[in-house]
Scaffold this motif. Structure first.
Motif, PDB file in Angstrom:
ATOM      1  N   MET A  25      38.345  32.747  24.911  1.00  0.00           N
ATOM      2  CA  MET A  25      39.623  32.149  25.234  1.00  0.00           C
ATOM      3  C   MET A  25      39.936  31.068  23.930  1.00  0.00           C
ATOM      4  O   MET A  25      39.131  30.941  23.108  1.00  0.00           O
ATOM      5  CB  MET A  25      39.939  31.109  26.348  1.00  0.00           C
ATOM      6  N   THR A  26      41.083  30.826  23.603  1.00  0.00           N
ATOM      7  CA  THR A  26      41.595  29.850  22.780  1.00  0.00           C
ATOM      8  C   THR A  26      40.970  28.451  23.137  1.00  0.00           C
ATOM      9  O   THR A  26      40.852  28.001  24.416  1.00  0.00           O
ATOM     10  CB  THR A  26      42.972  29.658  22.278  1.00  0.00           C
ATOM     11  N   VAL A  27      40.689  27.257  22.368  1.00  0.00           N
ATOM     12  CA  VAL A  27      40.457  26.272  22.525  1.00  0.00           C
ATOM     13  C   VAL A  27      41.471  25.249  23.394  1.00  0.00           C
ATOM     14  O   VAL A  27      41.279  24.707  24.077  1.00  0.00           O
ATOM     15  CB  VAL A  27      39.931  25.236  21.250  1.00  0.00           C
ATOM     16  N   ASP A  28      42.930  25.564  22.747  1.00  0.00           N
ATOM     17  CA  ASP A  28      43.786  25.008  23.591  1.00  0.00           C
ATOM     18  C   ASP A  28      44.089  25.628  24.924  1.00  0.00           C
ATOM     19  O   ASP A  28      44.299  24.672  25.939  1.00  0.00           O
ATOM     20  CB  ASP A  28      45.194  25.306  22.828  1.00  0.00           C
ATOM     21  N   GLN A  29      43.642  26.740  25.326  1.00  0.00           N
ATOM     22  CA  GLN A  29      43.758  27.204  26.738  1.00  0.00           C
ATOM     23  C   GLN A  29      42.611  26.465  27.662  1.00  0.00           C
ATOM     24  O   GLN A  29      42.667  26.024  28.674  1.00  0.00           O
ATOM     25  CB  GLN A  29      43.235  28.717  26.591  1.00  0.00           C
ATOM     26  N   VAL A  30      41.410  26.430  26.858  1.00  0.00           N
ATOM     27  CA  VAL A  30      40.400  25.725  27.629  1.00  0.00           C
ATOM     28  C   VAL A  30      40.710  24.186  27.630  1.00  0.00           C
ATOM     29  O   VAL A  30      40.361  23.872  29.009  1.00  0.00           O
ATOM     30  CB  VAL A  30      39.054  25.840  26.875  1.00  0.00           C
ATOM     31  N   ARG A  31      41.188  23.489  26.942  1.00  0.00           N
ATOM     32  CA  ARG A  31      41.412  22.077  27.074  1.00  0.00           C
ATOM     33  C   ARG A  31      42.664  21.962  28.132  1.00  0.00           C
ATOM     34  O   ARG A  31      42.607  21.070  28.939  1.00  0.00           O
ATOM     35  CB  ARG A  31      42.011  21.406  25.919  1.00  0.00           C
ATOM     36  N   GLU A  32      43.463  22.976  28.140  1.00  0.00           N
ATOM     37  CA  GLU A  32      44.747  22.864  29.135  1.00  0.00           C
ATOM     38  C   GLU A  32      44.150  23.144  30.384  1.00  0.00           C
ATOM     39  O   GLU A  32      44.462  22.548  31.413  1.00  0.00           O
ATOM     40  CB  GLU A  32      45.772  23.774  28.861  1.00  0.00           C
ATOM     41  N   ARG A  33      43.169  23.943  30.833  1.00  0.00           N
ATOM     42  CA  ARG A  33      42.396  24.278  31.920  1.00  0.00           C
ATOM     43  C   ARG A  33      41.659  23.370  32.625  1.00  0.00           C
ATOM     44  O   ARG A  33      41.663  22.903  33.719  1.00  0.00           O
ATOM     45  CB  ARG A  33      41.576  25.692  31.940  1.00  0.00           C
ATOM     46  N   ILE A  34      40.874  22.612  31.704  1.00  0.00           N
ATOM     47  CA  ILE A  34      40.093  21.572  32.182  1.00  0.00           C
ATOM     48  C   ILE A  34      40.845  20.282  32.421  1.00  0.00           C
ATOM     49  O   ILE A  34      40.711  19.541  33.560  1.00  0.00           O
ATOM     50  CB  ILE A  34      39.125  21.073  30.781  1.00  0.00           C
ATOM     51  N   ARG A  35      42.258  19.918  31.715  1.00  0.00           N
ATOM     52  CA  ARG A  35      43.084  19.060  32.002  1.00  0.00           C
ATOM     53  C   ARG A  35      43.596  19.179  33.508  1.00  0.00           C
ATOM     54  O   ARG A  35      43.868  18.333  34.251  1.00  0.00           O
ATOM     55  CB  ARG A  35      44.092  18.721  30.990  1.00  0.00           C
ATOM     56  N   HIS A  36      43.995  20.486  33.532  1.00  0.00           N
ATOM     57  CA  HIS A  36      44.689  20.932  34.969  1.00  0.00           C
ATOM     58  C   HIS A  36      43.697  20.769  35.962  1.00  0.00           C
ATOM     59  O   HIS A  36      43.888  20.124  37.122  1.00  0.00           O
ATOM     60  CB  HIS A  36      45.217  22.297  34.957  1.00  0.00           C
ATOM     61  N   LEU A  37      42.141  21.180  35.848  1.00  0.00           N
ATOM     62  CA  LEU A  37      41.245  20.898  36.793  1.00  0.00           C
ATOM     63  C   LEU A  37      40.944  19.483  37.163  1.00  0.00           C
ATOM     64  O   LEU A  37      40.601  18.911  38.237  1.00  0.00           O
ATOM     65  CB  LEU A  37      40.007  21.571  36.381  1.00  0.00           C
ATOM     66  N   GLU A  38      41.202  18.551  35.997  1.00  0.00           N
ATOM     67  CA  GLU A  38      40.993  17.197  36.185  1.00  0.00           C
ATOM     68  C   GLU A  38      41.893  16.521  37.191  1.00  0.00           C
ATOM     69  O   GLU A  38      41.768  15.826  37.978  1.00  0.00           O
ATOM     70  CB  GLU A  38      40.667  16.300  34.943  1.00  0.00           C
ATOM     71  N   GLU A  39      43.153  16.998  36.904  1.00  0.00           N
ATOM     72  CA  GLU A  39      44.517  16.661  37.517  1.00  0.00           C
ATOM     73  C   GLU A  39      44.371  16.842  38.962  1.00  0.00           C
ATOM     74  O   GLU A  39      44.684  16.216  39.800  1.00  0.00           O
ATOM     75  CB  GLU A  39      45.765  16.919  36.819  1.00  0.00           C
ATOM     76  N   GLU A  40      44.082  18.053  39.125  1.00  0.00           N
ATOM     77  CA  GLU A  40      43.961  18.678  40.613  1.00  0.00           C
ATOM     78  C   GLU A  40      42.607  18.127  41.281  1.00  0.00           C
ATOM     79  O   GLU A  40      42.562  18.516  42.523  1.00  0.00           O
ATOM     80  CB  GLU A  40      44.049  20.186  40.554  1.00  0.00           C
ATOM     81  N   LYS A  41      41.791  17.203  40.623  1.00  0.00           N
ATOM     82  CA  LYS A  41      40.649  16.399  41.169  1.00  0.00           C
ATOM     83  C   LYS A  41      39.608  17.653  41.649  1.00  0.00           C
ATOM     84  O   LYS A  41      38.842  17.554  42.455  1.00  0.00           O
ATOM     85  CB  LYS A  41      40.994  15.690  42.528  1.00  0.00           C
ATOM     86  N   VAL A  42      39.738  18.750  40.946  1.00  0.00           N
ATOM     87  CA  VAL A  42      38.725  19.793  41.058  1.00  0.00           C
ATOM     88  C   VAL A  42      37.599  19.403  40.337  1.00  0.00           C
ATOM     89  O   VAL A  42      36.340  19.123  40.910  1.00  0.00           O
ATOM     90  CB  VAL A  42      38.893  21.111  40.399  1.00  0.00           C
ATOM     91  N   ILE A  43      37.640  18.753  38.961  1.00  0.00           N
ATOM     92  CA  ILE A  43      36.567  17.915  38.302  1.00  0.00           C
ATOM     93  C   ILE A  43      36.717  16.532  38.781  1.00  0.00           C
ATOM     94  O   ILE A  43      37.980  15.849  38.389  1.00  0.00           O
ATOM     95  CB  ILE A  43      36.958  18.157  36.770  1.00  0.00           C
ATOM     96  N   LEU A  44      36.040  15.951  39.362  1.00  0.00           N
ATOM     97  CA  LEU A  44      35.824  14.721  39.823  1.00  0.00           C
ATOM     98  C   LEU A  44      35.498  13.413  38.752  1.00  0.00           C
ATOM     99  O   LEU A  44      35.715  12.231  38.853  1.00  0.00           O
ATOM    100  CB  LEU A  44      35.223  14.305  41.048  1.00  0.00           C
TER     101      LEU A  44
END
Length: 159
Positions: A25-44
């Motif tokens: 994946m691109t680095v931006d795609q990974v960063r965006e996915r991690i940010r989304h997972l953090e916002e959705e409280k999947v990553i606590l």
């Protein structure tokens, strides 16, 4: 499960760059996915596993079996939520079996943990009983083995 989560569970320090390479994946795609997972409280959160024996930090940890009376409208959740808010509580889980909640507590010494149990936990309305077990030694934490002590079984030779 999202492959990014698998990588971060194995190594929370994995950089977006290394994850991007692993997942093509691109680095931006990974960063965006991690940010989304953090916002959705999947990553606590992200947390280091610290060997307190190496730091000199002296903490007492206890596992407490708690039996509670479920509330009519809230079941076990309201009391569990109340217990979870105490600073001393490191984790609180609803369990099946002979007790309802498994609570892990940390304190500066035995007295601090005992005080928490007697003055805070056991006085909560709905708490029927507690059984406290003090942790003596940690062998494995969150899937990570602690370094084994090595013992020299050879007899000492004295001159």
């Amino acid at each position: 499960m999202d492959p990014i989560l698998s990588i971060l569970e194995a190594n929370a320090l994995a950089s977006p760059e290394s994850i991007a390479v692993q997942l093509k994946m691109t680095v931006d795609q990974v960063r965006e996915r991690i940010r989304h997972l953090e916002e959705e409280k999947v990553i606590l959160g992200y947390k280091a596993i610290v060997n307190d024996d190496k730091t000199g930090r002296k903490l007492v940890q206890a596992v407490i079996e708690v039996r509670i009376s479920p509330e009519r409208d809230g079941g076990f959740d309201r009391i569990a939520s109340r217990i979870s808010r105490f600073d001393e509580v490191q984790s609180c889980r609803l369990m099946s079996g002979g007790y309802d909640l498994l609570v892990v507590v940390e304190g500066g010494d035995l007295r601090a943990v005992a005080s928490f149990v007697s003055q805070k936990l056991s006085t909560i309305q709905g708490v029927l009983s507690t059984a406290t077990h003090f942790q003596l030694k940690t062998y494995k934490e969150m899937g990570t083995l602690y370094p084994e002590e090595t013992f020299d079984d050879r007899l000492k030779v004295t001159p």
